[in-house]
Design a protein around this motif. Structure first.
Motif, PDB file in Angstrom:
ATOM      1  N   THR A  49     -16.940  -1.920 -23.918  1.00 28.46           N
ATOM      2  CA  THR A  49     -17.168  -2.989 -23.301  1.00 28.46           C
ATOM      3  C   THR A  49     -15.559  -4.006 -23.519  1.00 28.46           C
ATOM      4  O   THR A  49     -16.225  -5.379 -22.352  1.00 28.46           O
ATOM      5  CB  THR A  49     -18.058  -3.874 -24.602  1.00 28.46           C
ATOM      6  N   GLY A  50     -14.958  -4.420 -23.110  1.00 26.90           N
ATOM      7  CA  GLY A  50     -13.714  -4.757 -23.539  1.00 26.90           C
ATOM      8  C   GLY A  50     -12.203  -4.331 -23.447  1.00 26.90           C
ATOM      9  O   GLY A  50     -12.084  -3.637 -24.126  1.00 26.90           O
ATOM     10  N   ALA A  51     -11.175  -5.302 -23.450  1.00 28.86           N
ATOM     11  CA  ALA A  51      -9.926  -5.073 -23.808  1.00 28.86           C
ATOM     12  C   ALA A  51      -9.151  -6.275 -24.512  1.00 28.86           C
ATOM     13  O   ALA A  51      -9.740  -7.621 -23.864  1.00 28.86           O
ATOM     14  CB  ALA A  51      -9.031  -4.660 -22.397  1.00 28.86           C
ATOM     15  N   LYS A  52      -7.973  -6.088 -24.904  1.00 29.03           N
ATOM     16  CA  LYS A  52      -7.226  -7.135 -25.119  1.00 29.03           C
ATOM     17  C   LYS A  52      -5.644  -6.608 -24.217  1.00 29.03           C
ATOM     18  O   LYS A  52      -5.226  -5.397 -24.847  1.00 29.03           O
ATOM     19  CB  LYS A  52      -6.914  -7.248 -26.858  1.00 29.03           C
ATOM     20  N   LEU A  53      -5.302  -7.816 -23.910  1.00 29.56           N
ATOM     21  CA  LEU A  53      -4.621  -7.283 -22.893  1.00 29.56           C
ATOM     22  C   LEU A  53      -2.899  -8.310 -23.308  1.00 29.56           C
ATOM     23  O   LEU A  53      -3.231  -9.425 -24.096  1.00 29.56           O
ATOM     24  CB  LEU A  53      -5.226  -7.825 -21.185  1.00 29.56           C
ATOM     25  N   LYS A  54      -1.911  -8.087 -23.289  1.00 26.57           N
ATOM     26  CA  LYS A  54      -0.345  -8.473 -23.860  1.00 26.57           C
ATOM     27  C   LYS A  54       0.084  -8.846 -22.069  1.00 26.57           C
ATOM     28  O   LYS A  54       0.431  -7.730 -22.119  1.00 26.57           O
ATOM     29  CB  LYS A  54       0.218  -7.216 -24.532  1.00 26.57           C
ATOM     30  N   LEU A  55       0.133  -9.947 -21.982  1.00 27.03           N
ATOM     31  CA  LEU A  55       1.087 -10.188 -20.179  1.00 27.03           C
ATOM     32  C   LEU A  55       2.568 -10.082 -21.493  1.00 27.03           C
ATOM     33  O   LEU A  55       2.995 -11.043 -22.526  1.00 27.03           O
ATOM     34  CB  LEU A  55       0.890 -11.365 -20.161  1.00 27.03           C
ATOM     35  N   GLY A  56       3.308 -10.163 -20.382  1.00 24.02           N
ATOM     36  CA  GLY A  56       4.971 -10.612 -20.421  1.00 24.02           C
ATOM     37  C   GLY A  56       5.080 -12.327 -20.397  1.00 24.02           C
ATOM     38  O   GLY A  56       6.215 -12.379 -20.816  1.00 24.02           O
ATOM     39  N   ASP A  57       4.401 -12.528 -19.423  1.00 27.59           N
ATOM     40  CA  ASP A  57       5.128 -14.638 -19.301  1.00 27.59           C
ATOM     41  C   ASP A  57       3.760 -15.363 -19.615  1.00 27.59           C
ATOM     42  O   ASP A  57       2.453 -14.518 -18.865  1.00 27.59           O
ATOM     43  CB  ASP A  57       5.621 -14.157 -17.787  1.00 27.59           C
ATOM     44  N   LEU A  58       3.753 -16.867 -19.891  1.00 24.11           N
ATOM     45  CA  LEU A  58       2.876 -17.381 -19.363  1.00 24.11           C
ATOM     46  C   LEU A  58       2.129 -17.211 -18.442  1.00 24.11           C
ATOM     47  O   LEU A  58       3.084 -18.342 -17.608  1.00 24.11           O
ATOM     48  CB  LEU A  58       3.117 -18.266 -20.057  1.00 24.11           C
ATOM     49  N   VAL A  59       1.579 -16.592 -17.916  1.00 19.47           N
ATOM     50  CA  VAL A  59       0.894 -16.962 -15.950  1.00 19.47           C
ATOM     51  C   VAL A  59      -0.660 -17.064 -15.861  1.00 19.47           C
ATOM     52  O   VAL A  59      -1.767 -16.691 -16.885  1.00 19.47           O
ATOM     53  CB  VAL A  59       0.981 -15.495 -15.528  1.00 19.47           C
ATOM     54  N   PRO A  60      -0.935 -18.185 -15.273  1.00 12.79           N
ATOM     55  CA  PRO A  60      -2.998 -18.547 -15.230  1.00 12.79           C
ATOM     56  C   PRO A  60      -3.186 -16.627 -14.403  1.00 12.79           C
ATOM     57  O   PRO A  60      -2.674 -16.179 -14.178  1.00 12.79           O
ATOM     58  CB  PRO A  60      -2.698 -19.762 -13.740  1.00 12.79           C
ATOM     59  N   ILE A  61      -4.693 -16.496 -15.611  1.00  7.79           N
ATOM     60  CA  ILE A  61      -5.030 -15.441 -14.861  1.00  7.79           C
ATOM     61  C   ILE A  61      -6.693 -15.926 -14.137  1.00  7.79           C
ATOM     62  O   ILE A  61      -7.075 -17.036 -14.930  1.00  7.79           O
ATOM     63  CB  ILE A  61      -5.471 -14.453 -16.367  1.00  7.79           C
ATOM     64  N   PRO A  62      -6.609 -15.290 -13.847  1.00 10.86           N
ATOM     65  CA  PRO A  62      -8.535 -15.956 -12.985  1.00 10.86           C
ATOM     66  C   PRO A  62      -9.625 -15.365 -13.956  1.00 10.86           C
ATOM     67  O   PRO A  62      -9.237 -14.589 -14.163  1.00 10.86           O
ATOM     68  CB  PRO A  62      -8.058 -14.993 -11.588  1.00 10.86           C
ATOM     69  N   LYS A  63     -10.331 -16.120 -13.484  1.00  5.74           N
ATOM     70  CA  LYS A  63     -11.845 -15.739 -13.817  1.00  5.74           C
ATOM     71  C   LYS A  63     -12.165 -13.984 -13.910  1.00  5.74           C
ATOM     72  O   LYS A  63     -12.455 -13.764 -14.997  1.00  5.74           O
ATOM     73  CB  LYS A  63     -12.347 -16.704 -14.517  1.00  5.74           C
ATOM     74  N   THR A  64     -11.724 -13.888 -12.861  1.00  2.00           N
ATOM     75  CA  THR A  64     -13.019 -12.551 -12.459  1.00  2.00           C
ATOM     76  C   THR A  64     -11.466 -12.092 -12.449  1.00  2.00           C
ATOM     77  O   THR A  64     -10.691 -12.386 -10.786  1.00  2.00           O
ATOM     78  CB  THR A  64     -13.761 -12.509 -11.851  1.00  2.00           C
ATOM     79  N   PHE A  65     -11.621 -10.462 -12.273  1.00  2.00           N
ATOM     80  CA  PHE A  65     -10.117  -9.521 -11.598  1.00  2.00           C
ATOM     81  C   PHE A  65     -10.640  -8.336 -11.875  1.00  2.00           C
ATOM     82  O   PHE A  65     -11.543  -7.749 -12.758  1.00  2.00           O
ATOM     83  CB  PHE A  65      -8.676  -9.764 -12.044  1.00  2.00           C
ATOM     84  N   VAL A  66      -9.981  -7.239 -11.265  1.00  2.00           N
ATOM     85  CA  VAL A  66      -9.758  -5.520 -11.291  1.00  2.00           C
ATOM     86  C   VAL A  66      -8.756  -5.473 -12.393  1.00  2.00           C
ATOM     87  O   VAL A  66      -7.360  -6.103 -12.884  1.00  2.00           O
ATOM     88  CB  VAL A  66      -9.452  -5.136 -10.260  1.00  2.00           C
ATOM     89  N   LEU A  67      -8.888  -4.361 -13.614  1.00  2.00           N
ATOM     90  CA  LEU A  67      -7.479  -4.196 -13.977  1.00  2.00           C
ATOM     91  C   LEU A  67      -7.835  -2.367 -13.859  1.00  2.00           C
ATOM     92  O   LEU A  67      -8.257  -1.787 -13.982  1.00  2.00           O
ATOM     93  CB  LEU A  67      -8.319  -3.890 -16.052  1.00  2.00           C
ATOM     94  N   GLU A  68      -6.515  -2.544 -13.723  1.00  2.00           N
ATOM     95  CA  GLU A  68      -5.812  -1.040 -13.236  1.00  2.00           C
ATOM     96  C   GLU A  68      -5.044  -0.205 -14.409  1.00  2.00           C
ATOM     97  O   GLU A  68      -3.737  -0.509 -14.433  1.00  2.00           O
ATOM     98  CB  GLU A  68      -5.316  -1.316 -11.917  1.00  2.00           C
ATOM     99  N   LEU A  69      -5.371   0.953 -15.304  1.00  3.34           N
ATOM    100  CA  LEU A  69      -4.512   1.225 -15.786  1.00  3.34           C
ATOM    101  C   LEU A  69      -3.057   1.857 -15.626  1.00  3.34           C
ATOM    102  O   LEU A  69      -3.626   2.116 -13.847  1.00  3.34           O
ATOM    103  CB  LEU A  69      -5.918   2.487 -17.276  1.00  3.34           C
ATOM    104  N   HIS A  70      -2.375   2.533 -15.523  1.00  6.97           N
ATOM    105  CA  HIS A  70      -1.469   2.801 -15.499  1.00  6.97           C
ATOM    106  C   HIS A  70      -2.229   4.932 -13.880  1.00  6.97           C
ATOM    107  O   HIS A  70      -1.407   5.516 -13.741  1.00  6.97           O
ATOM    108  CB  HIS A  70      -0.362   3.572 -15.881  1.00  6.97           C
ATOM    109  N   ASP A  71      -3.220   4.726 -15.704  1.00  3.69           N
ATOM    110  CA  ASP A  71      -3.778   6.504 -15.273  1.00  3.69           C
ATOM    111  C   ASP A  71      -4.767   5.874 -13.527  1.00  3.69           C
ATOM    112  O   ASP A  71      -4.830   7.107 -13.255  1.00  3.69           O
ATOM    113  CB  ASP A  71      -4.629   6.853 -15.702  1.00  3.69           C
ATOM    114  N   GLY A  72      -4.550   5.333 -13.040  1.00  3.68           N
ATOM    115  CA  GLY A  72      -5.748   4.531 -11.731  1.00  3.68           C
ATOM    116  C   GLY A  72      -7.350   4.382 -12.212  1.00  3.68           C
ATOM    117  O   GLY A  72      -7.500   4.104 -10.981  1.00  3.68           O
TER     118      GLY A  72
END
Length: 92
Positions: A49-72
């Motif tokens: 149902t979800g995930a925890k993401l780690k970003l390299g920099d402090l950047v604003p993330i939109p409320k909705t987006f597509v998460l694309e994993l390395h495997d496509g």
């Protein structure tokens, strides 16, 4: 008698989370703005149902987006928590 919150904490899951997350380290991309904007990240925890993401920099993330994993694999996501370089998302 042990409370639900204590039991969930001991089990490693939030009492509000219905599925426990598995620890992982996968490279991924946050894709938004009609596929025109991309932010690299790592998936640290993953559940159905979800995930925890780690970003390299402090950047604003939109409320909705597509998460694309390395495997496509792609997930439509909603940002539900953001603290520093960590972002919690729910799959839509």
């Amino acid at each position: 008698m042990e409370s639900d919150r204590r039991r969930a904490k001991r089990a490693g899951a939030s009492p509000r989370r219905s599925n426990s997350r598995s620890k992982t380290l996968k490279s991924a991309k946050i894709v938004f703005n009609k596929n025109q904007s991309v932010i690299d990240c790592f998936v640290r925890d993953l559940s159905p149902t979800g995930a925890k993401l780690k970003l390299g920099d402090l950047v604003p993330i939109p409320k909705t987006f597509v998460l694309e994993l390395h495997d496509g694999t792609r997930y439509n996501c909603e940002r539900v928590r953001s603290m520093g370089q960590e972002v919690g998302v729910r799959f839509l």
